[in-house]
Design an enzyme around this catalytic site. Sequence first.
Site, PDB file in Angstrom:
ATOM      1  N   LYS A  71       0.810  -1.216   0.000  1.00  0.00           N
ATOM      2  CA  LYS A  71       0.000   0.000   0.000  1.00  0.00           C
ATOM      3  C   LYS A  71       0.845   1.268   0.000  1.00  0.00           C
ATOM      4  O   LYS A  71       2.045   1.252   0.281  1.00  0.00           O
ATOM      5  CB  LYS A  71      -0.944  -0.004   1.202  1.00  0.00           C
ATOM      6  CG  LYS A  71      -2.113  -0.974   1.039  1.00  0.00           C
ATOM      7  CD  LYS A  71      -3.103  -0.867   2.178  1.00  0.00           C
ATOM      8  CE  LYS A  71      -4.327  -1.739   1.910  1.00  0.00           C
ATOM      9  NZ  LYS A  71      -5.308  -1.687   3.023  1.00  0.00           N
ATOM     10  N   ARG A  92      -3.448 -10.154   5.380  1.00  0.00           N
ATOM     11  CA  ARG A  92      -4.020 -10.180   4.029  1.00  0.00           C
ATOM     12  C   ARG A  92      -2.967  -9.629   3.071  1.00  0.00           C
ATOM     13  O   ARG A  92      -2.568  -8.470   3.184  1.00  0.00           O
ATOM     14  CB  ARG A  92      -5.293  -9.328   3.976  1.00  0.00           C
ATOM     15  CG  ARG A  92      -5.992  -9.316   2.619  1.00  0.00           C
ATOM     16  CD  ARG A  92      -7.252  -8.461   2.659  1.00  0.00           C
ATOM     17  NE  ARG A  92      -7.944  -8.485   1.390  1.00  0.00           N
ATOM     18  CZ  ARG A  92      -7.699  -7.650   0.371  1.00  0.00           C
ATOM     19  NH1 ARG A  92      -6.750  -6.722   0.505  1.00  0.00           N
ATOM     20  NH2 ARG A  92      -8.387  -7.733  -0.747  1.00  0.00           N
TER      21      ARG A  92
END
Length: 288
Positions: free
Chosen positions: A228, A262
């Site tokens: 991210k 995740r």
Amino acid sequence: MDRNIIKYINVNGQLMDLSHPQVMGILNVTPDSFFAGSRKQNETDIAVRVHQIVDEGGSIIDIGAYSSRPNAEDVSPEEEMRRLRFGLSVIRRELPEAVVSVDTFRADVARMCVEEYGVSIINDISAGMMDADMFPTIARLGIPYIIMHMQGTPQTMQTHPHYDNVVKDVLYYFSEKVQRLRDLGVKDIILDPGFGFGKTLTHNYALLSQLEEFSIFELPILVGVSRKSMIYRLLGGGPEDALNGTTAINTIALTKGADILRVHDVKAAVEVVKIVSAMQHPTFITPS
């Protein structure tokens, strides 16, 4: 982080023990997810990806058909269902016993995936905020439910996010959501602080620094930071350069109580889990 609190979720009638952290592998059946390497849109690519997730040690496959990157275009429910039916049919053919989570905020989509394809978990980035029918639907389906914190929607979440105190605000948000779900009879709730969803770089690292605060709920905690912008905006480069930073944050998250990671890169995450587990329980080390 003390793992003496027993955490587990009921997955298809079997208890998944989260005293040993689990790795959830990401499968995006979208054309526009933020990390190009995660996009799988044809039958062969989907089949290869689901086998890769399991072969590398992932215990959950998380399939998504609606990109939640900042400023993502809206996708109709019909198109989301079409993409998911295609992807789930491949998963069920290739790995019929796989534990599958579906990343959706729509109650009708969740119901279809569970009733038609036996999906085990629903992963909702909006924690019921984008579909008022989601909480009652999850209660009726009786499956584990991941609730994530997000300020705004995928289209607006990065427009000047503001908190009085990001950790306290997210804790309060979860306290309200968990109580509502408990009142409806939902038993298996997983918390995701929502790194990158309606948060600045400062907000993200404040949450990471105090992640252990979320153990107050005695519920499983999912951390999704894989590649991210909170990583590459700090270190430079782009998503393709963010594996090392992802590994570093996942390591920190595990020491602060994360139960599920995740990720795009399953093998790297599984290795992190093994190393952190060896550090926390050195007497149980078994060499490969």
